[in-house]
Design a protein around this motif. Structure first.
Motif, PDB file in Angstrom:
ATOM      1  N   HIS B  20      -0.301  -4.485  -8.792  1.00  0.00           N
ATOM      2  CA  HIS B  20      -0.284  -3.668  -7.115  1.00  0.00           C
ATOM      3  C   HIS B  20      -1.845  -3.745  -6.777  1.00  0.00           C
ATOM      4  O   HIS B  20      -2.290  -3.985  -5.603  1.00  0.00           O
ATOM      5  CB  HIS B  20      -0.846  -1.955  -8.156  1.00  0.00           C
ATOM      6  CG  HIS B  20      -0.973  -0.990  -6.202  1.00  0.00           C
ATOM      7  ND1 HIS B  20      -1.373   0.770  -7.434  1.00  0.00           N
ATOM      8  CD2 HIS B  20      -1.323  -1.247  -5.560  1.00  0.00           C
ATOM      9  CE1 HIS B  20      -1.288   1.278  -6.025  1.00  0.00           C
ATOM     10  NE2 HIS B  20      -1.177  -0.015  -5.238  1.00  0.00           N
ATOM     11  N   GLU B  21      -2.951  -4.729  -6.889  1.00  0.00           N
ATOM     12  CA  GLU B  21      -3.816  -4.767  -6.867  1.00  0.00           C
ATOM     13  C   GLU B  21      -3.963  -6.399  -5.524  1.00  0.00           C
ATOM     14  O   GLU B  21      -4.712  -6.439  -4.766  1.00  0.00           O
ATOM     15  CB  GLU B  21      -5.509  -5.449  -7.766  1.00  0.00           C
ATOM     16  CG  GLU B  21      -6.200  -5.115  -7.454  1.00  0.00           C
ATOM     17  CD  GLU B  21      -7.743  -5.403  -8.941  1.00  0.00           C
ATOM     18  OE1 GLU B  21      -8.604  -6.002  -8.256  1.00  0.00           O
ATOM     19  OE2 GLU B  21      -7.457  -5.145 -10.068  1.00  0.00           O
ATOM     20  N   HIS B  24      -2.289  -5.214  -2.794  1.00  0.00           N
ATOM     21  CA  HIS B  24      -2.861  -4.734  -2.162  1.00  0.00           C
ATOM     22  C   HIS B  24      -3.826  -5.809  -1.279  1.00  0.00           C
ATOM     23  O   HIS B  24      -4.066  -5.065  -0.090  1.00  0.00           O
ATOM     24  CB  HIS B  24      -3.837  -3.406  -2.986  1.00  0.00           C
ATOM     25  CG  HIS B  24      -4.415  -2.365  -1.751  1.00  0.00           C
ATOM     26  ND1 HIS B  24      -3.709  -1.681  -0.447  1.00  0.00           N
ATOM     27  CD2 HIS B  24      -5.938  -2.545  -1.540  1.00  0.00           C
ATOM     28  CE1 HIS B  24      -5.487  -1.104  -0.060  1.00  0.00           C
ATOM     29  NE2 HIS B  24      -6.580  -1.376  -0.487  1.00  0.00           N
ATOM     30  N   HIS B  27      -1.838  -7.816   1.763  1.00  0.00           N
ATOM     31  CA  HIS B  27      -1.339  -6.402   1.943  1.00  0.00           C
ATOM     32  C   HIS B  27      -2.848  -6.387   3.609  1.00  0.00           C
ATOM     33  O   HIS B  27      -2.785  -6.130   4.759  1.00  0.00           O
ATOM     34  CB  HIS B  27      -0.786  -5.374   2.036  1.00  0.00           C
ATOM     35  CG  HIS B  27      -0.701  -3.774   3.052  1.00  0.00           C
ATOM     36  ND1 HIS B  27      -1.041  -3.024   3.167  1.00  0.00           N
ATOM     37  CD2 HIS B  27       0.502  -4.065   3.839  1.00  0.00           C
ATOM     38  CE1 HIS B  27      -0.325  -1.948   4.513  1.00  0.00           C
ATOM     39  NE2 HIS B  27       0.215  -2.611   4.939  1.00  0.00           N
ATOM     40  N   GLN B  28      -3.757  -5.946   3.245  1.00  0.00           N
ATOM     41  CA  GLN B  28      -5.212  -5.752   3.416  1.00  0.00           C
ATOM     42  C   GLN B  28      -5.004  -7.511   4.183  1.00  0.00           C
ATOM     43  O   GLN B  28      -5.485  -7.106   6.064  1.00  0.00           O
ATOM     44  CB  GLN B  28      -6.163  -5.344   2.570  1.00  0.00           C
ATOM     45  CG  GLN B  28      -6.316  -4.313   1.896  1.00  0.00           C
ATOM     46  CD  GLN B  28      -6.321  -3.362   3.074  1.00  0.00           C
ATOM     47  OE1 GLN B  28      -7.406  -3.194   3.796  1.00  0.00           O
ATOM     48  NE2 GLN B  28      -5.294  -2.282   3.224  1.00  0.00           N
ATOM     49  N   LEU B 422       4.610  -3.705  -2.289  1.00  0.00           N
ATOM     50  CA  LEU B 422       3.587  -2.860  -2.397  1.00  0.00           C
ATOM     51  C   LEU B 422       4.041  -1.312  -2.270  1.00  0.00           C
ATOM     52  O   LEU B 422       4.066  -0.749  -3.650  1.00  0.00           O
ATOM     53  CB  LEU B 422       2.794  -2.464  -1.752  1.00  0.00           C
ATOM     54  CG  LEU B 422       1.794  -2.342  -1.563  1.00  0.00           C
ATOM     55  CD1 LEU B 422       0.726  -1.877  -2.722  1.00  0.00           C
ATOM     56  CD2 LEU B 422       0.760  -2.695  -0.194  1.00  0.00           C
ATOM     57  N   GLU B 426       3.344   0.964  -5.938  1.00  0.00           N
ATOM     58  CA  GLU B 426       2.863   2.156  -5.872  1.00  0.00           C
ATOM     59  C   GLU B 426       3.477   3.429  -5.952  1.00  0.00           C
ATOM     60  O   GLU B 426       3.113   4.183  -7.116  1.00  0.00           O
ATOM     61  CB  GLU B 426       2.805   2.500  -3.828  1.00  0.00           C
ATOM     62  CG  GLU B 426       1.913   1.969  -3.078  1.00  0.00           C
ATOM     63  CD  GLU B 426       1.559   2.231  -2.181  1.00  0.00           C
ATOM     64  OE1 GLU B 426       0.958   1.931  -1.443  1.00  0.00           O
ATOM     65  OE2 GLU B 426       2.767   2.955  -1.383  1.00  0.00           O
ATOM     66  N   VAL B 433      -1.476   4.255  -2.028  1.00  0.00           N
ATOM     67  CA  VAL B 433      -2.703   3.982  -1.888  1.00  0.00           C
ATOM     68  C   VAL B 433      -3.113   4.045  -0.320  1.00  0.00           C
ATOM     69  O   VAL B 433      -2.493   3.132   0.074  1.00  0.00           O
ATOM     70  CB  VAL B 433      -3.214   2.804  -2.429  1.00  0.00           C
ATOM     71  CG1 VAL B 433      -4.559   2.088  -2.161  1.00  0.00           C
ATOM     72  CG2 VAL B 433      -3.501   2.769  -3.972  1.00  0.00           C
ATOM     73  N   GLY B 435      -3.877   2.560   3.511  1.00  0.00           N
ATOM     74  CA  GLY B 435      -3.769   1.618   3.406  1.00  0.00           C
ATOM     75  C   GLY B 435      -5.937   1.020   3.714  1.00  0.00           C
ATOM     76  O   GLY B 435      -5.921   0.224   5.244  1.00  0.00           O
TER      77      GLY B 435
END
Lengths: 435, 435
Positions: B20-21, B24, B27-28, B422, B426, B433, B435
């Protein structure tokens, strides 16, 4: 043939018998010549279509972008490209943001609008016309355009005839009807060179339509501006700005406007337009979205390349006039020569549009059409200019002079005039004679 | 980014937290690159449209006669010129006398047919669908084409979802429903490369549709053959001849067939077709007559000059394939690299048509679309492939690879695959989480 001089109202029976014999002989002789002529077709002649020959090579390979960069070849753009809306909005007196181009047929736009009125209503807040107690009705100025009537009949909308006058619908009758009956939901109006009389709607009549109290809150003026730029004389009158008149009257949504390029460029391959208030434009878009991804924008671009501004449209229409004005003149001259003073007919002298409206002796229009058919001359069926194909006086005949050659128009009108006289004399003598 | 290897079903919470981390962060980083990509548009790319550039100079000045001498520029000819009906009748497996060309949008033909079914019925002997007790209903194989659903919703026709399988609608379900409920009046079927799954309707399924007992005597198969010749492989399968199957089954009027050139020539400026039994063709003509004087015959002639025979159509479609097959391959390769084995998604491998259908972890499709939007990637709204925009499992996403460039398709699919992972993680972790 030499003109026969008589007055149907005053001629005595002996004279009528002589004239009858003479006309009958002339009719028999006409039949023997084996004509095949057609005065029914309200469509442009090949010579007129040739004026737009350049369209057929446009827009040209590589030329497919609208001014805003839209690729006209692809899907999308429900209302049409900006430049075509601006140009034709100017011609139809509608702001560019309030006009939609859609398809090759304004008749189809009329059909679809009336279908949506019937099924869904004129707004989300009103009932569908189809749920009107006793059935929705629309006023039909007569004589009028048969295809308008066909749409209404197909949708089960009642038609109520009102007289057409030289300046538009008879407003005394219209006002009275719409004020007292909330099932009356609309009125057809052809503001410029109305089919078939050629009448021009005056500003006074247009204002009265915009202002009149209507029992139906969802009343609509069906403003078919089919002949906006189709002048036959140097006078090139503009049509009343009905959109502004309605807005000024506090009835901005009352009018829906229709127009097309059908008798400007290629009759079957042109553009058609819908105009109205912001509400009405949003209303139509809701239904267009359900039906299509968008109009043929390549055809829009093609037309914009060929006719880029109002001046080019007006210049093209003057060339149309050069082709068709002599045909109208020939019809009018022949009718005048053979029929003036006989008391057997009256007709309009249009200054634009596509038709001449001929009123014969009441009760004889069907017989005139029959006699003409015997002689190989096709006329629009008697009654076609009235709702349900029923002319209560059996009197009106629509003449369409544009399509045939000048020689054919003249020959057909000679034959028609003969049939008008013959039918009138038959009637006065109280008998028909078989052809 | 390197592919992350895990199985969503078996990964423990500690592993999921790490993944997940990592996702994420990825994605960022993607958001930070400021993409603007679009996988929503089921339309041809400019390169595809360029294949038909020659159309824009056709038919050329002076070339305006159909083979039978018809002047294509003028009004008339409600069903289209003979040669265009013959050619496209062959492609859509309909005799020339039983196919009608009308306008630039087959969607519009579907809309109008369903409107006439609703208002007037499928024949003069049957009740309008709109008067069905409890409301008429149409079966909708899902996932399906949102525009089909929009038409039905607009007309107030109930939609009943039935599963779409690899060989067409699930006939066990369909048979049961139509046999027992006379309010069920029809079924959508896209026989070739169905939108969005790419399924090909088998002859067995087509025969079953033609033969099955229906409680409604006025049942119609709405056969939208939008991708008849839109192959992505050397196999170029033909579509079941539904018209003959229906006739052989004693139900000749059961099917109405739709098709167009929209994704063959210029998407917004092509031809569209309706085919059916002699009864159905006469039925439609009755309504077309009320609506229009005729189709754009110049555009018919233009297309006939550009594509004069079936071979030229097939050759053009192979050039389309050269442009779009690499885009489909790129999507499939990226999905495979990132998602295979993770248990987070399944997808179709179409052999034709315009779409790939992606099923993500149930309950996450909306979240995938939202995450993609955050990263500047436009996806078709979750649920769009189901009636009323409601995917009960919130699972299906339609991918449209044809319009963007190959590089953009690849970049968008990379982003999409990330968002699928993602959203799945999640969900498994029981939290979203922001965005």
């Amino acid at each position: 043939m030499p003109a026969i001089t008589f007055d149907i109202a005053t001629a005595d029976q002996a004279t009528l018998a002589d004239i009858h014999e003479s006309l009958h002989a002339e009719h028999q002789a006409l039949i023997a010549t084996g004509l095949t002529l057609d005065l029914t077709r309200g469509k442009p002649s090949p010579e007129q279509l040739d004026l737009s020959a350049g369209l057929l090579a446009l827009p040209a390979p590589g030329d497919h972008y609208a001014a805003d960069g839209t690729d006209c070849r692809n899907y999308g753009g429900l209302t049409g490209i900006r430049e075509i809306r601006e140009l034709w909005g100017e011609i139809f007196e509608v702001p560019a943001g309030q006009i939609i181009e859609s398809g090759n047929s304004s008749l189809a736009l009329m059909h679809d609008c009336l279908t949506h009125f019937t099924l869904a209503g004129t707004s989300v807040d009103t009932e569908p016309w189809g749920r009107t107690a006793g059935g929705a009705a629309v006023l039909c100025p007569v004589p009028g355009y048969d295809r308008h009537f066909t749409i209404l009949e197909g949708l089960g909308i009642r038609m109520i005839s009102v007289p057409m006058r030289a300046d538009g619908p008879d407003m005394t009758v219209v006002r009275r009807l719409v004020a007292g009956d909330e099932s009356i939901k609309g009125i057809w109006t052809m503001p410029s060179y109305s089919n078939p009389t050629g009448a021009l709607c005056s500003t006074e009549v247009a204002r009265a339509l915009a202002e009149m109290p209507t029992a139906a809150a969802d009343f609509r003026i069906l403003w078919d501006n089919a002949y906006a730029v189709h002048h036959l004389t140097d006078e090139e009158p503009t049509v009343p700005d009905i959109l502004s008149l309605c807005a000024a009257a506090g009835n901005p949504d009352r009018v829906v406007i229709f127009g097309s390029t059908s008798k400007i460029t290629n009759a079957g391959a042109g553009l058609s337009f819908f105009g109205g208030s912001p509400h009405n434009v949003a209303w139509l878009q809701r239904y267009l979205f359900r039906r299509t991804i968008g109009p043929d924008k390549v055809n829009e671009l093609r037309h914009f390349r060929f006719l880029p501004d109002v001046d080019s449209v007006r210049a093209l229409m003057r060339r149309h006039r050069e082709v068709i004005a002599p045909k109208f003149a020939a019809v009018l001259e022949i009718l005048d020569t053979r029929l003036t003073g006989t008391g057997t007919a009256e007709w309009t002298t249009p200054t634009g549009g596509y038709f001449i409206s001929l009123d014969v002796v009441p009760g004889t229009a069907s017989r005139v059409v029959e006699l003409a058919k015997q002689a190989g001359i096709a006329l629009t069926p008697a009654g076609a200019t009235f709702p349900y194909g029923n002319d209560p006086d059996d009197r009106n005949i629509r003449i369409a002079p544009t399509f045939p050659s000048l020689a054919d128009v003249a020959a057909a009108t000679e034959g028609l005039a003969l049939c008008v006289l013959l039918a009138a004399v038959e009637q006065r003598r109280g008998a028909t004679v078989s052809g």
